[in-house]
Design a protein around this motif. Structure first.
Motif, PDB file in Angstrom:
ATOM      1  N   GLN A 167       0.820  -1.205   0.000  1.00  0.00           N
ATOM      2  CA  GLN A 167       0.000   0.000   0.000  1.00  0.00           C
ATOM      3  C   GLN A 167       0.864   1.270   0.000  1.00  0.00           C
ATOM      4  N   TYR A 168       1.874   1.301   0.861  1.00  0.00           N
ATOM      5  CA  TYR A 168       2.701   2.509   0.950  1.00  0.00           C
ATOM      6  C   TYR A 168       3.566   2.674  -0.288  1.00  0.00           C
ATOM      7  N   LEU A 169       4.021   1.564  -0.850  1.00  0.00           N
ATOM      8  CA  LEU A 169       4.802   1.680  -2.086  1.00  0.00           C
ATOM      9  C   LEU A 169       3.935   2.260  -3.198  1.00  0.00           C
ATOM     10  N   ASN A 190      10.340   0.531   6.753  1.00  0.00           N
ATOM     11  CA  ASN A 190      10.131   0.179   8.155  1.00  0.00           C
ATOM     12  C   ASN A 190       9.186  -1.030   8.287  1.00  0.00           C
ATOM     13  N   GLU A 191       8.146  -1.057   7.448  1.00  0.00           N
ATOM     14  CA  GLU A 191       7.213  -2.195   7.480  1.00  0.00           C
ATOM     15  C   GLU A 191       7.903  -3.471   6.992  1.00  0.00           C
ATOM     16  N   MET A 192       8.859  -3.323   6.085  1.00  0.00           N
ATOM     17  CA  MET A 192       9.610  -4.494   5.628  1.00  0.00           C
ATOM     18  C   MET A 192      10.415  -5.091   6.784  1.00  0.00           C
ATOM     19  N   ILE A 232      -5.671   2.497   8.871  1.00  0.00           N
ATOM     20  CA  ILE A 232      -5.115   1.155   9.052  1.00  0.00           C
ATOM     21  C   ILE A 232      -4.066   1.153  10.173  1.00  0.00           C
ATOM     22  N   GLU A 233      -3.276   2.207  10.279  1.00  0.00           N
ATOM     23  CA  GLU A 233      -2.249   2.270  11.326  1.00  0.00           C
ATOM     24  C   GLU A 233      -2.877   2.298  12.723  1.00  0.00           C
ATOM     25  N   LYS A 234      -3.936   3.077  12.869  1.00  0.00           N
ATOM     26  CA  LYS A 234      -4.599   3.168  14.181  1.00  0.00           C
ATOM     27  C   LYS A 234      -5.145   1.815  14.584  1.00  0.00           C
ATOM     28  N   HIS A 262       6.232   1.736  16.643  1.00  0.00           N
ATOM     29  CA  HIS A 262       6.494   2.229  15.282  1.00  0.00           C
ATOM     30  C   HIS A 262       5.189   2.624  14.596  1.00  0.00           C
ATOM     31  N   GLU A 263       4.165   1.788  14.777  1.00  0.00           N
ATOM     32  CA  GLU A 263       2.880   2.068  14.103  1.00  0.00           C
ATOM     33  C   GLU A 263       2.263   3.358  14.650  1.00  0.00           C
ATOM     34  N   LEU A 264       2.425   3.590  15.946  1.00  0.00           N
ATOM     35  CA  LEU A 264       1.907   4.833  16.527  1.00  0.00           C
ATOM     36  C   LEU A 264       2.650   6.033  15.946  1.00  0.00           C
ATOM     37  N   TYR A 265       3.946   5.838  15.737  1.00  0.00           N
ATOM     38  CA  TYR A 265       4.744   6.890  15.094  1.00  0.00           C
ATOM     39  C   TYR A 265       4.218   7.157  13.680  1.00  0.00           C
ATOM     40  N   HIS A 266       3.894   6.073  12.963  1.00  0.00           N
ATOM     41  CA  HIS A 266       3.352   6.239  11.608  1.00  0.00           C
ATOM     42  C   HIS A 266       2.046   7.035  11.629  1.00  0.00           C
ATOM     43  N   VAL A 267       1.200   6.774  12.626  1.00  0.00           N
ATOM     44  CA  VAL A 267      -0.060   7.526  12.740  1.00  0.00           C
ATOM     45  C   VAL A 267       0.247   9.026  12.819  1.00  0.00           C
TER      46      VAL A 267
HETATM   47 FE   LIG Z   1       2.894   1.171  10.199  1.00  0.00          FE
END
Ligand SMILES: [Fe+2]
Ligand SMILES: [Fe+2]
Ligand SMILES: [Fe+2]
Length: 284
Positions: A167-169, A190-192, A232-234, A262-267
């Motif tokens: 999705q991000y790519l 980071n997700e990788m 999706i991150e939340k 990390h996911e919270l950082y992405h949010v």
């Molecule tokens: Fe994430």
């Protein structure tokens, strides 16, 4: 040759790269921490660069990069058989690139495909070498077939990570906002990492990572992308948090918490970008 035809060929190449990346990662993860696994992961990373170049080229021609995955060869009873499958995968790629180099007229694209072809030839040699090396060293499949709560959590995590990587790519290729593009690329990497950690843990816990994804958001407007990404991150940050509380193994608890953070950082990163994008929309 018209652009449409070139886009179709490049998308075929892209789908082949996608298949190679996942096939090689599955093999590398199943082999644990040895030197050969590291080398295979390095090859998978080169395929990711090919994927990236091809996708950018498709976009520059006005096309949309495909998220479909080509045929994988994931059978085989022993590591040396897997390596033979990887040789076959490279041989298919070589044939395809040779054909596409002939059919594509654009000199820059021709040059790019030749560049990729030379990598694939070198990979074929590497995998041929690994066939004998695996036999000699008695490299083993370290995966198990355990099914329990922990394996379920890891399965879920892997599925999620693979989905957001794609999705991000795709968002990074399609957005016209340079800041968003950069962040999407960064966070995909980071997700990788997350995918790798979870897959290695899975093999550790005697499960087998099956790398599949769920629905990928393919919005074309940057605000829509960011809204989907934040949503999706939340959701997954909350899931990781819940899973971290539920599992009892300390190593897994720690891993899930680290990914959650990390996911919270992405949010936060995506929310900032969305605010700016909405402001820009109002100014226009
Ligand atoms: Fe994430
Ligand atoms: Fe490649
Ligand atoms: Fe993640």
């Amino acid at each position: 040759m018209d652009k449409k035809k070139a886009i179709a060929l490049l998308n075929q190449d892209l789908e082949g790269e996608h298949a190679a990346i996942i096939q090689y990662l599955v093999h590398a993860y199943a082999m644990g921490e040895g030197e050969m696994a590291c080398e295979i992961e390095a090859i998978a990373r080169e395929e990711m660069r090919h994927f990236d170049w091809l996708a950018e080229t498709i976009v520059s021609l006005g096309g949309i990069p495909s998220i479909r995955r080509g045929e994988m060869r994931t059978g085989g009873e022993s590591v040396s058989e897997w390596m033979r499958n990887d040789v076959l995968q490279e041989k298919d790629a070589i044939t395809m690139y040779q054909q596409h180099i002939k059919s594509i007229g654009n000199p820059q694209i021709k040059r790019l495909l030749k560049r990729i072809l030379s990598d694939e030839k070198s990979h074929r040699g590497d995998f041929e070498h690994f066939v004998t090396k695996a036999q000699k060293e008695g490299a083993r499949d370290l995966r198990g077939s355990r099914q329990n709560k922990v394996i379920k959590v890891l399965d879920w995590g892997i599925e999620h990570e693979y989905t957001v990587i794609l999705q991000y790519l795709i968002h990074s290729y399609l957005t016209v906002n340079e800041d968003v593009k950069k962040q999407m690329e960064d966070q995909a990497i980071n997700e990788m990492q997350h995918l790798g950690w979870l897959s290695e843990k899975m093999v550790n816990k005697k499960g087998a990572p099956r790398i599949e994804h769920t629905k990928v958001d393919q919005s074309t407007k940057t605000v829509d992308m960011l809204r989907a990404d934040i949503k999706i991150e939340k959701k997954v940050a909350a899931e990781y948090d819940r899973a971290a509380r539920e599992v009892t193994e300390p190593d897994l608890k720690e891993l899930l918490r680290r990914i959650r953070d990390h996911e919270l950082y992405h949010v936060d990163v995506f929310s900032d970008l969305l605010r700016k994008e909405e402001e820009r929309g109002r100014d226009r």
